[in-house]
Design a protein around this motif. Structure first.
Motif, PDB file in Angstrom:
ATOM      1  N   UNK A  59      30.871  -0.006  -9.366  1.00 39.06           N
ATOM      2  CA  UNK A  59      30.487  -0.645  -8.112  1.00 39.06           C
ATOM      3  C   UNK A  59      28.966  -0.798  -7.948  1.00 39.06           C
ATOM      4  N   UNK A  60      28.198   0.077  -8.591  1.00 35.65           N
ATOM      5  CA  UNK A  60      26.737  -0.031  -8.525  1.00 35.65           C
ATOM      6  C   UNK A  60      26.287  -1.387  -9.063  1.00 35.65           C
ATOM      7  N   UNK A  61      26.951  -1.864 -10.119  1.00 35.33           N
ATOM      8  CA  UNK A  61      26.584  -3.152 -10.709  1.00 35.33           C
ATOM      9  C   UNK A  61      26.891  -4.314  -9.763  1.00 35.33           C
ATOM     10  N   UNK A  62      27.717  -4.076  -8.757  1.00 39.10           N
ATOM     11  CA  UNK A  62      28.065  -5.100  -7.775  1.00 39.10           C
ATOM     12  C   UNK A  62      27.203  -5.000  -6.511  1.00 39.10           C
ATOM     13  N   UNK A  63      26.237  -4.063  -6.533  1.00 40.91           N
ATOM     14  CA  UNK A  63      25.330  -3.916  -5.399  1.00 40.91           C
ATOM     15  C   UNK A  63      25.735  -2.851  -4.399  1.00 40.91           C
ATOM     16  N   UNK A  64      26.601  -1.924  -4.810  1.00 38.97           N
ATOM     17  CA  UNK A  64      27.063  -0.851  -3.926  1.00 38.97           C
ATOM     18  C   UNK A  64      26.708   0.519  -4.518  1.00 38.97           C
ATOM     19  N   UNK A  65      25.454   0.949  -4.359  1.00 41.73           N
ATOM     20  CA  UNK A  65      25.028   2.204  -4.978  1.00 41.73           C
ATOM     21  C   UNK A  65      25.457   3.475  -4.244  1.00 41.73           C
ATOM     22  N   UNK A  66      25.885   3.353  -2.994  1.00 42.57           N
ATOM     23  CA  UNK A  66      26.243   4.521  -2.205  1.00 42.57           C
ATOM     24  C   UNK A  66      27.758   4.717  -2.226  1.00 42.57           C
ATOM     25  N   UNK A 112      24.063   0.811   1.671  1.00 45.47           N
ATOM     26  CA  UNK A 112      23.126   1.844   2.128  1.00 45.47           C
ATOM     27  C   UNK A 112      23.778   2.599   3.288  1.00 45.47           C
ATOM     28  N   UNK A 113      23.022   3.508   3.909  1.00 41.07           N
ATOM     29  CA  UNK A 113      23.565   4.317   4.998  1.00 41.07           C
ATOM     30  C   UNK A 113      23.992   3.455   6.192  1.00 41.07           C
TER      31      UNK A 113
END
Length: 158
Positions: A59-66, A112-113
């Motif tokens: 999911x980080x590669x899709x722009x969701x690091x959290x 993000x948060x």
């Protein structure tokens, strides 16, 4: 589900080590015919042994690091429709029904948060949700794996 035999376990173990290996390469590696490997793969597919390819996309590669885990307390009589409503929230990757103090356990990703706050609000707005408890994932210590189970099954079948 019918137990896997030694050949199935060896095949799955080889696939777990190198999931991109072709049927021909698997046959050579395991000392089996190509037809045997193809037939075994088809039977494993019918038995629903394989999970979806989606599990391998980060999911980080899709722009969701959290990543967060949300425990949800619900009104039990509304659980069936609630599962449908929650599945409509794209940031919820997985959901499990639980025993214990919480009723559902969701794995959620966010940008993000602030985005996590928005997602939590969407969950809380679903009819049947009483409250949520959110925990941020600080880091993956043990990634999803089955290789130790395959090794254990191989050792037990000897």
């Amino acid at each position: 589900m019918q137990a896997l035999d030694g050949t199935d376990t060896r095949l799955l173990s080889a696939l777990a080590r190198d999931p991109r290996r072709t049927v021909v390469a698997l046959a050579q590696k395991l000392g089996l015919s190509r037809n045997t490997v193809q037939a075994r793969m088809a039977q494993l597919e019918k038995k629903h042994v394989f999970l979806s390819f989606e599990r391998r996309i980060n999911p980080v590669s899709l722009g969701y690091p959290l990543m967060a885990f949300i425990s949800v307390h619900v009104q039990q009589q509304k659980l069936k429709q609630l599962a449908v409503d929650l599945a409509a929230i794209p940031e919820i990757l997985e959901g499990y029904g639980l025993t214990g103090s919480a009723d559902l356990f969701l794995r959620v990703v966010a940008v993000d948060a602030e985005d996590l706050f928005r997602i939590n609000g969407k969950i809380l707005s679903c009819e049947g949700v009483d409250r949520t408890d959110t925990a941020l994932a600080m880091g993956e210590l043990i990634p999803f794996r089955v290789q130790p189970l395959l090794e254990r099954n191989s050792a037990e079948s000897i």
